[in-house]
Design a protein around this motif. Structure first.
Motif, PDB file in Angstrom:
ATOM      1  N   SER A   2       0.827  -1.200   0.000  1.00 28.00           N
ATOM      2  CA  SER A   2       0.000   0.000   0.000  1.00 28.00           C
ATOM      3  C   SER A   2       0.862   1.251   0.000  1.00 28.00           C
ATOM      4  O   SER A   2       0.514   2.254  -0.625  1.00 28.00           O
ATOM      5  N   SER A   3       2.022   1.227   0.694  1.00 28.85           N
ATOM      6  CA  SER A   3       2.899   2.393   0.718  1.00 28.85           C
ATOM      7  C   SER A   3       3.414   2.700  -0.675  1.00 28.85           C
ATOM      8  O   SER A   3       3.489   3.855  -1.096  1.00 28.85           O
ATOM      9  N   CYS A   4       3.775   1.666  -1.413  1.00 24.43           N
ATOM     10  CA  CYS A   4       4.291   1.890  -2.766  1.00 24.43           C
ATOM     11  C   CYS A   4       3.197   2.377  -3.696  1.00 24.43           C
ATOM     12  O   CYS A   4       3.419   3.256  -4.528  1.00 24.43           O
ATOM     13  N   ARG A   5       2.003   1.772  -3.569  1.00 20.79           N
ATOM     14  CA  ARG A   5       0.910   2.222  -4.435  1.00 20.79           C
ATOM     15  C   ARG A   5       0.578   3.689  -4.166  1.00 20.79           C
ATOM     16  O   ARG A   5       0.378   4.468  -5.097  1.00 20.79           O
ATOM     17  N   SER A   6       0.510   4.061  -2.880  1.00 21.26           N
ATOM     18  CA  SER A   6       0.219   5.458  -2.561  1.00 21.26           C
ATOM     19  C   SER A   6       1.364   6.346  -3.000  1.00 21.26           C
ATOM     20  O   SER A   6       1.146   7.467  -3.461  1.00 21.26           O
ATOM     21  N   GLY A   7       2.616   5.850  -2.880  1.00 19.24           N
ATOM     22  CA  GLY A   7       3.767   6.631  -3.325  1.00 19.24           C
ATOM     23  C   GLY A   7       3.712   6.890  -4.819  1.00 19.24           C
ATOM     24  O   GLY A   7       3.993   8.004  -5.281  1.00 19.24           O
ATOM     25  N   GLU A   8       3.323   5.870  -5.593  1.00 17.42           N
ATOM     26  CA  GLU A   8       3.208   6.053  -7.043  1.00 17.42           C
ATOM     27  C   GLU A   8       2.119   7.053  -7.384  1.00 17.42           C
ATOM     28  O   GLU A   8       2.273   7.903  -8.273  1.00 17.42           O
ATOM     29  N   PHE A  23       7.924   6.566  -0.113  1.00 17.55           N
ATOM     30  CA  PHE A  23       8.926   5.571  -0.538  1.00 17.55           C
ATOM     31  C   PHE A  23       9.921   5.279   0.581  1.00 17.55           C
ATOM     32  O   PHE A  23      10.323   4.126   0.789  1.00 17.55           O
ATOM     33  N   VAL A  24      10.348   6.316   1.298  1.00 18.23           N
ATOM     34  CA  VAL A  24      11.289   6.106   2.400  1.00 18.23           C
ATOM     35  C   VAL A  24      10.635   5.256   3.491  1.00 18.23           C
ATOM     36  O   VAL A  24      11.262   4.354   4.055  1.00 18.23           O
ATOM     37  N   LYS A  25       9.380   5.545   3.793  1.00 16.94           N
ATOM     38  CA  LYS A  25       8.662   4.757   4.797  1.00 16.94           C
ATOM     39  C   LYS A  25       8.608   3.285   4.388  1.00 16.94           C
ATOM     40  O   LYS A  25       8.769   2.384   5.228  1.00 16.94           O
ATOM     41  N   LYS A  26       8.399   3.047   3.085  1.00 16.97           N
ATOM     42  CA  LYS A  26       8.360   1.667   2.586  1.00 16.97           C
ATOM     43  C   LYS A  26       9.711   0.996   2.742  1.00 16.97           C
ATOM     44  O   LYS A  26       9.811  -0.163   3.177  1.00 16.97           O
ATOM     45  N   LEU A  27      10.772   1.712   2.406  1.00 17.12           N
ATOM     46  CA  LEU A  27      12.117   1.125   2.483  1.00 17.12           C
ATOM     47  C   LEU A  27      12.558   0.898   3.929  1.00 17.12           C
ATOM     48  O   LEU A  27      13.432   0.064   4.183  1.00 17.12           O
ATOM     49  N   GLN A  28      12.001   1.637   4.859  1.00 14.04           N
ATOM     50  CA  GLN A  28      12.318   1.371   6.270  1.00 14.04           C
ATOM     51  C   GLN A  28      11.795   0.005   6.699  1.00 14.04           C
ATOM     52  O   GLN A  28      12.396  -0.663   7.536  1.00 14.04           O
ATOM     53  N   ARG A  29      10.686  -0.421   6.068  1.00 19.68           N
ATOM     54  CA  ARG A  29      10.097  -1.723   6.406  1.00 19.68           C
ATOM     55  C   ARG A  29      10.606  -2.827   5.485  1.00 19.68           C
ATOM     56  O   ARG A  29      10.831  -3.955   5.925  1.00 19.68           O
ATOM     57  N   ARG A  30      10.745  -2.470   4.200  1.00 19.60           N
ATOM     58  CA  ARG A  30      11.191  -3.465   3.210  1.00 19.60           C
ATOM     59  C   ARG A  30      12.323  -2.880   2.378  1.00 19.60           C
ATOM     60  O   ARG A  30      12.117  -2.278   1.322  1.00 19.60           O
ATOM     61  N   PRO A  31      13.568  -2.986   2.844  1.00 22.35           N
ATOM     62  CA  PRO A  31      14.713  -2.353   2.185  1.00 22.35           C
ATOM     63  C   PRO A  31      14.915  -2.793   0.732  1.00 22.35           C
ATOM     64  O   PRO A  31      15.566  -2.064  -0.039  1.00 22.35           O
TER      65      PRO A  31
END
Length: 363
Positions: A2-8, A23-31
């Motif tokens: 969901s973070s990536c979809r919202s980021g896009e 995107f940064v929030k997503k990478l904090q969870r899934r590098p």
């Protein structure tokens, strides 16, 4: 996901700062998230370009406060810098620019601009400009604490911007009421002083100002006019009343019970005594430097003291409930004239205080 979809979505809508954050929030969870790793550099690049274009636009403008807008753009980019540094995976694909020095420079320029505006206003030499200068020096200190001598200049501007208002002694035709009038004025001055209507307005009693050699900028003259204290009116009312009441029962020829009515009578004697006090307060605010009248008005006030007492003669049963309310009581003396003077001036005081608070809050 969901973070990536919202980021896009944010990226496609041109909301690049929010997209970078997503995107940064997503990478904090899934590098290893492929979408975030791919789109984060593009989002950051677009965000940086957008903010720096705005900075260039501000710098080309004639807006005197442009450096504060520049500071805001640099701070927005510095927040992204700090955000990206919070995620090691984000740093693998983006090398954010550090804007701390740029922010410091913008703050210095913004503070200098505010300070210069304050100096220019002080050079005008009038109180209104001094009050504006006070705000400019204060703004400079908010941008850069202890900027040059802005603190001293702020105090100088404050003193230069103060309006000293002297409230006159009250002119009363009769010396009998002078003490009450003085109390009216003293309480008014104390209230105005305590209400903190405007930081740049200081109210003084005329006697105090004279003793302290305070030169007033504005003068409030007060005078009670056309006042009458203790005008007595007496109304005496005599009214006959009667009522039919049931005094018994009887039976008719058919044996039906019927009421027996009797008319009872009484006479009401009502005395209504009113003591009326009323008058006008004339006030005027004058600029002492040019003699210009800034405001003038007359405020009316009144107070009516009422004493009602009554009795009756005849049959009490003839009295209605309303009649009973009017009887009783006793003849009483009205309050002393000084007290009546105070009472009729209460609404005048309330209106005068509201007028002065409204007038001086706008300075």
């Amino acid at each position: 996901m969901s973070s990536c979809r919202s980021g896009e979505k944010l990226y496609n809508k041109g909301k690049y700062d929010d997209a970078v954050a997503a995107f940064v929030k997503k990478l904090q969870r899934r590098p290893q998230d492929a979408t975030a790793l791919r789109l984060l550099p593009e989002a950051y690049q677009q965000s940086q370009r957008l903010h720096e274009d705005r900075v260039n636009g501000f710098l080309r403008s004639n807006n005197q406060l442009k450096w504060e807008s520049v500071r805001n753009e640099y701070r927005a980019m510095q927040r992204l810098y700090d955000l990206i540094h919070s995620a090691p995976a984000a740093l693998q694909v983006v090398t954010p620019k550090d804007y701390r020095d740029a922010i410091t420079g913008a703050l210095e320029n913004a503070a200098e601009n505010r300070y210069d505006r304050g100096i220019a206003l002080m050079n005008k030499g009038d109180k209104a400009s001094a009050r504006q200068a006070y705000e400019e020096f204060g703004a400079a200190l908010k941008l850069v604490s202890n900027y040059r001598d802005a603190k001293n200049m702020m105090e100088e501007a404050f003193q230069a911007g103060i309006v000293h208002v002297v409230v006159s002694e009250i002119d009363v035709r009769s010396p009998y009421f002078q003490f009450s009038a003085d109390q009216f004025r003293d309480y008014l001055v104390r209230t105005l002083q305590q209400r903190s209507i405007n930081r740049f307005v200081v109210f003084h009693d005329e006697r105090y100002a004279r003793n302290e050699n305070i030169q007033p900028d504005e003068y409030i003259s007060l005078r009670f006019m056309d006042f009458v204290v203790g005008q007595t009116f007496v109304d005496r009312l005599q009214r006959d009343v009667q009522k039919e009441i049931v005094t018994g029962t009887t039976k008719d020829t058919s044996g039906k019970v019927i009421n027996i009515y009797t008319t009872v009578k009484a006479t009401l004697f009502i005395t209504k005594k009113t003591v009326v006090s009323k008058g006008l307060l004339d006030y005027q605010i004058t600029d002492t430097y040019n003699g210009k009248i800034l405001r003038t008005d007359r405020i009316p006030g009144s107070y009516t003291w009422l004493n009602q007492f009554g009795t009756y003669r005849g049959d009490q049963r003839a009295l209605s409930e309303e009649d009973k309310k009017q009887i009783g009581g006793r003849d009483e003396l009205p309050p002393p004239p000084q007290d009546l003077f105070v009472e009729f001036t209460r609404p005048i005081y309330d209106q005068l205080e509201r007028d002065l608070r409204s007038f001086y809050s706008r300075i």
